[in-house]
Design an enzyme around this catalytic site. Structure first.
Site, PDB file in Angstrom:
ATOM      1  N   HIS A   1      10.313 -14.590  33.614  1.00 48.27           N
ATOM      2  CA  HIS A   1      10.350 -14.246  35.039  1.00 48.27           C
ATOM      3  C   HIS A   1      11.535 -14.905  35.752  1.00 48.27           C
ATOM      4  O   HIS A   1      12.128 -15.877  35.249  1.00 48.27           O
ATOM      5  CB  HIS A   1       9.059 -14.681  35.717  1.00 48.27           C
ATOM      6  CG  HIS A   1       8.814 -16.169  35.631  1.00 48.27           C
ATOM      7  ND1 HIS A   1       9.427 -17.091  36.467  1.00 48.27           N
ATOM      8  CD2 HIS A   1       8.043 -16.884  34.784  1.00 48.27           C
ATOM      9  CE1 HIS A   1       9.036 -18.305  36.157  1.00 48.27           C
ATOM     10  NE2 HIS A   1       8.201 -18.213  35.120  1.00 48.27           N
TER      11      HIS A   1
ATOM     12  N   GLU B   1       1.194 -17.617  31.526  1.00 53.35           N
ATOM     13  CA  GLU B   1       1.640 -18.921  31.052  1.00 53.35           C
ATOM     14  C   GLU B   1       0.453 -19.703  30.485  1.00 53.35           C
ATOM     15  O   GLU B   1      -0.717 -19.378  30.750  1.00 53.35           O
ATOM     16  CB  GLU B   1       2.288 -19.682  32.231  1.00 53.35           C
ATOM     17  CG  GLU B   1       2.865 -21.048  31.892  1.00 53.35           C
ATOM     18  CD  GLU B   1       3.861 -20.991  30.753  1.00 53.35           C
ATOM     19  OE1 GLU B   1       3.424 -20.930  29.578  1.00 53.35           O
ATOM     20  OE2 GLU B   1       5.071 -21.030  31.021  1.00 53.35           O
TER      21      GLU B   1
END
Length: 227
Positions: free
Chosen positions: A13, A88
């Site tokens: 990201h 994550e």
């Protein structure tokens, strides 16, 4: 494209304010900052000029999803497929803390986070590296099996990308994983994973944001860094 494998463009990201200040994110849902949005736009422009993409998958956390949606808008207005398994690593009680303060504020959780034991969970509901590995690699394997012979994009996080590297190379990646870096995996039908490109940020070199993508945490700890 050769029908024997799936080409998966795995992207970290764009930058967040917490990346820039060295605050631990994990499952905390932090959006992109302005630098991150510009990084995502640069990546989207690059991918729009490359061979056709068949699908775009993303972690459901805002920083990944916004990056993926920016890519989708430039590459054919895809609907981004959200997959929580691309999140994550859950970092338990160290989530939300500054790296420079974590060892003092939550010493037990910080020791667990810094441990090189792959089965070490983190107090506060955090995952072990092994749990992250199985979750992340299973997700990519499912994507690969669904899109054989196609080219797809996956937007995810630093810890997940490290786990995928471990699956492909049977060892740990110890360098930096930059924001919006491009990492290309080929997944073949005989369960072979091959890395064809790694850490490519050529789309940022013209924008001045290449260095901004560096995980701030890489300067603070030498263990696994998952943000």
């Amino acid at each position: 494209m050769d029908q024997a494998y799936t080409e998966i463009i795995v992207v970290r990201h764009g930058e967040t304010a917490w990346n820039a200040t060295g605050r631990i994110q994990g499952h905390m849902d932090v959006e992109l900052n302005e630098v991150g949005r510009q990084q995502a736009a640069s990546l989207a422009d690059r991918l729009s000029r490359e061979p056709e993409i068949s699908a775009i998958y993303s972690s459901d956390l805002k920083r990944a999803l916004e990056t993926a949606e920016t890519i989708a808008a430039s590459c054919g207005k895809f609907e981004v497929i959200k997959d929580p398994d691309l999140r994550e690593r859950h970092l338990g009680d160290v989530q939300g803390l500054l790296f420079r303060e974590a060892a003092k504020v939550c010493p037990e959780a910080y020791r667990a986070f810094s441990s090189r034991r792959t089965d070490q969970v983190i107090p506060g509901g955090g995952e072990s590296l092994d749990q992250l590995y199985h979750r992340a690699t299973s997700s990519l394997q499912r994507i690969g099996q669904k899109h054989t012979g196609e080219r797809v994009v996956v937007v995810t996080h630093g810890g997940v990308i490290r786990a995928l590297y471990r699956r492909a190379c049977s060892n740990r990646f110890r360098g930096s994983i930059l924001n919006t870096s491009v990492n290309i995996f080929h997944l073949s039908g005989d369960d072979v994973w091959t890395i064809k490109a790694w850490g490519d940020i050529s789309h940022l070199n013209q924008t001045g944001h290449a260095k901004s993508g560096l995980e701030a945490t890489e300067h603070l700890v030498s263990s696994y860094l998952n943000t």
